[in-house]
Design a protein around this motif. Structure first.
Motif, PDB file in Angstrom:
ATOM      1  N   ILE A 155       0.886  -0.816  -0.102  1.00 56.06           N
ATOM      2  CA  ILE A 155      -0.092   0.152   0.352  1.00 56.06           C
ATOM      3  C   ILE A 155       1.085   1.607  -0.285  1.00 56.06           C
ATOM      4  O   ILE A 155       1.790   1.802   1.262  1.00 56.06           O
ATOM      5  CB  ILE A 155      -0.658   0.181   0.790  1.00 56.06           C
ATOM      6  CG1 ILE A 155      -1.923  -1.588   0.898  1.00 56.06           C
ATOM      7  CG2 ILE A 155      -1.790   1.203   1.177  1.00 56.06           C
ATOM      8  CD1 ILE A 155      -3.149  -1.485   2.691  1.00 56.06           C
ATOM      9  N   PRO A 156       1.176   1.840  -0.863  1.00 58.22           N
ATOM     10  CA  PRO A 156       2.335   2.770  -1.071  1.00 58.22           C
ATOM     11  C   PRO A 156       1.944   4.172  -0.130  1.00 58.22           C
ATOM     12  O   PRO A 156       0.689   4.429  -0.165  1.00 58.22           O
ATOM     13  CB  PRO A 156       1.964   2.983  -2.805  1.00 58.22           C
ATOM     14  CG  PRO A 156       1.798   1.850  -3.456  1.00 58.22           C
ATOM     15  CD  PRO A 156       0.781   1.457  -2.893  1.00 58.22           C
ATOM     16  N   GLY A 157       3.010   4.470   0.259  1.00 56.71           N
ATOM     17  CA  GLY A 157       2.372   5.642   1.202  1.00 56.71           C
ATOM     18  C   GLY A 157       2.475   5.322   2.352  1.00 56.71           C
ATOM     19  O   GLY A 157       2.409   5.663   3.609  1.00 56.71           O
ATOM     20  N   VAL A 158       2.231   3.834   2.606  1.00 47.83           N
ATOM     21  CA  VAL A 158       1.569   3.571   4.171  1.00 47.83           C
ATOM     22  C   VAL A 158       1.900   1.673   4.062  1.00 47.83           C
ATOM     23  O   VAL A 158       2.606   1.589   5.389  1.00 47.83           O
ATOM     24  CB  VAL A 158      -0.116   3.342   4.068  1.00 47.83           C
ATOM     25  CG1 VAL A 158      -0.330   2.414   5.091  1.00 47.83           C
ATOM     26  CG2 VAL A 158      -0.873   4.578   3.963  1.00 47.83           C
ATOM     27  N   HIS A 159       2.350   0.790   3.935  1.00 50.28           N
ATOM     28  CA  HIS A 159       3.128  -0.118   3.839  1.00 50.28           C
ATOM     29  C   HIS A 159       3.299  -0.223   2.239  1.00 50.28           C
ATOM     30  O   HIS A 159       3.118  -0.840   1.698  1.00 50.28           O
ATOM     31  CB  HIS A 159       1.186  -0.815   3.719  1.00 50.28           C
ATOM     32  CG  HIS A 159       2.349  -2.293   4.387  1.00 50.28           C
ATOM     33  ND1 HIS A 159       3.292  -3.017   5.999  1.00 50.28           N
ATOM     34  CD2 HIS A 159       2.284  -3.862   3.640  1.00 50.28           C
ATOM     35  CE1 HIS A 159       3.381  -4.297   5.125  1.00 50.28           C
ATOM     36  NE2 HIS A 159       2.662  -4.966   4.049  1.00 50.28           N
ATOM     37  N   GLY A 160       5.112  -0.602   2.157  1.00 55.61           N
ATOM     38  CA  GLY A 160       5.835  -1.306   1.639  1.00 55.61           C
ATOM     39  C   GLY A 160       5.829  -2.927   1.834  1.00 55.61           C
ATOM     40  O   GLY A 160       6.147  -3.190   2.829  1.00 55.61           O
ATOM     41  N   VAL A 161       5.848  -3.340   0.492  1.00 52.95           N
ATOM     42  CA  VAL A 161       6.690  -4.943   1.054  1.00 52.95           C
ATOM     43  C   VAL A 161       8.405  -5.708   1.226  1.00 52.95           C
ATOM     44  O   VAL A 161       9.231  -5.229   0.789  1.00 52.95           O
ATOM     45  CB  VAL A 161       6.640  -5.768  -0.581  1.00 52.95           C
ATOM     46  CG1 VAL A 161       7.132  -6.631  -0.420  1.00 52.95           C
ATOM     47  CG2 VAL A 161       4.893  -5.683  -1.247  1.00 52.95           C
ATOM     48  N   PRO A 162       8.323  -6.206   2.369  1.00 52.20           N
ATOM     49  CA  PRO A 162       9.191  -5.907   2.899  1.00 52.20           C
ATOM     50  C   PRO A 162      10.635  -6.583   2.322  1.00 52.20           C
ATOM     51  O   PRO A 162      11.301  -6.759   1.941  1.00 52.20           O
ATOM     52  CB  PRO A 162       9.202  -6.681   3.999  1.00 52.20           C
ATOM     53  CG  PRO A 162       8.237  -7.768   4.110  1.00 52.20           C
ATOM     54  CD  PRO A 162       7.339  -6.778   3.161  1.00 52.20           C
ATOM     55  N   VAL A 163       9.707  -7.945   1.058  1.00 56.76           N
ATOM     56  CA  VAL A 163      10.342  -8.632   0.425  1.00 56.76           C
ATOM     57  C   VAL A 163       9.415  -9.323  -0.560  1.00 56.76           C
ATOM     58  O   VAL A 163       8.095  -9.333  -0.604  1.00 56.76           O
ATOM     59  CB  VAL A 163      10.369 -10.349   1.123  1.00 56.76           C
ATOM     60  CG1 VAL A 163      11.148 -11.099   0.499  1.00 56.76           C
ATOM     61  CG2 VAL A 163      11.678  -9.723   2.521  1.00 56.76           C
ATOM     62  N   GLN A 164      10.086  -8.637  -2.045  1.00 56.73           N
ATOM     63  CA  GLN A 164       8.285  -8.787  -2.793  1.00 56.73           C
ATOM     64  C   GLN A 164       9.274 -10.639  -3.361  1.00 56.73           C
ATOM     65  O   GLN A 164       9.785 -11.361  -3.392  1.00 56.73           O
ATOM     66  CB  GLN A 164       9.503  -8.501  -3.885  1.00 56.73           C
ATOM     67  CG  GLN A 164       9.165  -7.144  -4.034  1.00 56.73           C
ATOM     68  CD  GLN A 164       8.984  -5.906  -5.392  1.00 56.73           C
ATOM     69  OE1 GLN A 164      10.212  -6.765  -6.276  1.00 56.73           O
ATOM     70  NE2 GLN A 164       9.125  -4.319  -5.451  1.00 56.73           N
ATOM     71  N   TYR A 192      -0.807  -7.974  -3.263  1.00 51.05           N
ATOM     72  CA  TYR A 192      -1.641  -7.511  -3.640  1.00 51.05           C
ATOM     73  C   TYR A 192      -0.628  -5.210  -3.522  1.00 51.05           C
ATOM     74  O   TYR A 192      -0.532  -5.838  -3.277  1.00 51.05           O
ATOM     75  CB  TYR A 192      -2.782  -7.738  -3.195  1.00 51.05           C
ATOM     76  CG  TYR A 192      -3.512  -9.316  -3.321  1.00 51.05           C
ATOM     77  CD1 TYR A 192      -4.862  -8.905  -4.425  1.00 51.05           C
ATOM     78  CD2 TYR A 192      -3.163 -10.417  -2.707  1.00 51.05           C
ATOM     79  CE1 TYR A 192      -5.237  -9.897  -4.387  1.00 51.05           C
ATOM     80  CE2 TYR A 192      -4.145 -11.449  -2.937  1.00 51.05           C
ATOM     81  CZ  TYR A 192      -4.793 -11.269  -4.077  1.00 51.05           C
ATOM     82  OH  TYR A 192      -5.260 -12.733  -4.182  1.00 51.05           O
ATOM     83  N   VAL A 193      -1.828  -5.058  -4.757  1.00 47.27           N
ATOM     84  CA  VAL A 193      -1.559  -3.719  -4.978  1.00 47.27           C
ATOM     85  C   VAL A 193      -2.290  -3.080  -4.651  1.00 47.27           C
ATOM     86  O   VAL A 193      -3.364  -2.954  -5.700  1.00 47.27           O
ATOM     87  CB  VAL A 193      -0.108  -2.535  -5.492  1.00 47.27           C
ATOM     88  CG1 VAL A 193      -0.171  -1.787  -5.580  1.00 47.27           C
ATOM     89  CG2 VAL A 193       0.816  -3.566  -5.862  1.00 47.27           C
ATOM     90  N   LEU A 194      -2.287  -1.877  -3.389  1.00 48.49           N
ATOM     91  CA  LEU A 194      -3.691  -1.115  -2.992  1.00 48.49           C
ATOM     92  C   LEU A 194      -3.328   0.582  -3.851  1.00 48.49           C
ATOM     93  O   LEU A 194      -2.664   0.358  -2.722  1.00 48.49           O
ATOM     94  CB  LEU A 194      -4.191  -0.995  -2.389  1.00 48.49           C
ATOM     95  CG  LEU A 194      -5.490  -0.299  -1.741  1.00 48.49           C
ATOM     96  CD1 LEU A 194      -6.402   0.237  -2.711  1.00 48.49           C
ATOM     97  CD2 LEU A 194      -6.083   0.041  -0.484  1.00 48.49           C
ATOM     98  N   ARG A 195      -3.303   1.465  -4.649  1.00 50.13           N
ATOM     99  CA  ARG A 195      -2.869   2.398  -4.067  1.00 50.13           C
ATOM    100  C   ARG A 195      -3.868   3.447  -5.376  1.00 50.13           C
ATOM    101  O   ARG A 195      -5.113   2.883  -6.730  1.00 50.13           O
ATOM    102  CB  ARG A 195      -2.155   2.708  -5.151  1.00 50.13           C
ATOM    103  CG  ARG A 195      -1.879   1.889  -7.026  1.00 50.13           C
ATOM    104  CD  ARG A 195      -0.688   2.436  -7.287  1.00 50.13           C
ATOM    105  NE  ARG A 195      -1.008   2.113  -9.024  1.00 50.13           N
ATOM    106  CZ  ARG A 195      -0.607   1.542  -9.338  1.00 50.13           C
ATOM    107  NH1 ARG A 195       0.288   0.455  -9.328  1.00 50.13           N
ATOM    108  NH2 ARG A 195      -0.690   1.431 -10.920  1.00 50.13           N
ATOM    109  N   PRO A 196      -3.749   5.180  -5.082  1.00 46.73           N
ATOM    110  CA  PRO A 196      -5.090   5.290  -5.879  1.00 46.73           C
ATOM    111  C   PRO A 196      -4.168   6.213  -7.302  1.00 46.73           C
ATOM    112  O   PRO A 196      -3.460   5.691  -7.193  1.00 46.73           O
ATOM    113  CB  PRO A 196      -5.288   6.992  -4.559  1.00 46.73           C
ATOM    114  CG  PRO A 196      -3.744   7.035  -3.878  1.00 46.73           C
ATOM    115  CD  PRO A 196      -3.381   5.338  -4.108  1.00 46.73           C
ATOM    116  N   GLU A 197      -5.568   5.723  -7.892  1.00 50.72           N
ATOM    117  CA  GLU A 197      -5.256   6.463  -9.689  1.00 50.72           C
ATOM    118  C   GLU A 197      -6.291   6.854  -9.601  1.00 50.72           C
ATOM    119  O   GLU A 197      -7.567   6.779 -10.168  1.00 50.72           O
ATOM    120  CB  GLU A 197      -5.024   5.025 -10.030  1.00 50.72           C
ATOM    121  CG  GLU A 197      -4.676   4.960 -11.384  1.00 50.72           C
ATOM    122  CD  GLU A 197      -4.555   3.328 -11.732  1.00 50.72           C
ATOM    123  OE1 GLU A 197      -5.104   2.998 -12.236  1.00 50.72           O
ATOM    124  OE2 GLU A 197      -3.403   3.156 -11.297  1.00 50.72           O
ATOM    125  N   GLY A 198      -5.595   8.033 -10.394  1.00 51.16           N
ATOM    126  CA  GLY A 198      -7.376   9.453  -9.940  1.00 51.16           C
ATOM    127  C   GLY A 198      -8.364   9.229  -9.600  1.00 51.16           C
ATOM    128  O   GLY A 198      -7.607   9.863  -8.273  1.00 51.16           O
TER     129      GLY A 198
END
Length: 120
Positions: free
Chosen positions: A22-31, A36-42
């Protein structure tokens, strides 16, 4: 629910951090290969599945709350364990050497070409 509350709830539920970004809130420590990715877009809130660096939108929402609830449900919806599953795995692990021996015997008995490769 917002992204910060979602992250807190997922951690309380024991959802592994590597399963969501969740960009800006929670990053993936190990890819991992997939997460899943949740991000605002427009003006929208897409939920994506990132697999081997490729993003696929699996759902799109008009509000952050809807997207957060969807991702929460997705990550916490775990099917119940198969009855007797743990005991079956224990038996298989205990018999691993015997299973391997039988597999090798079956392979050796299988018809093959003169060079020893299996026939068709």
């Amino acid at each position: 629910m917002d992204r910060t509350a979602l992250t807190e709830r997922l951690r309380r539920e024991g959802v592994p951090d590597a399963l969501y970004d969740i960009p800006g809130v929670h990053g993936v420590p190990v890819q991992l290969d997939a997460y899943y990715v949740l991000r605002p877009e427009g003006g929208a809130w897409p939920v994506l599945l990132r697999q081997r660096g490729q993003d696929s939108i699996i759902a799109r929402f008009g509000t952050e709350t809807e997207a957060c609830l969807y991702l929460y449900d997705t990550l916490t919806d775990v099917p119940p364990p198969v009855p007797g599953g743990a005991e079956r795995v224990d038996r298989l692990l205990a018999d691993a050497d015997e299973i391997q021996r039988r597999a090798e015997e079956d392979f050796d008995r299988a018809p093959g070409d003169e060079d020893g490769s299996p026939g068709t």
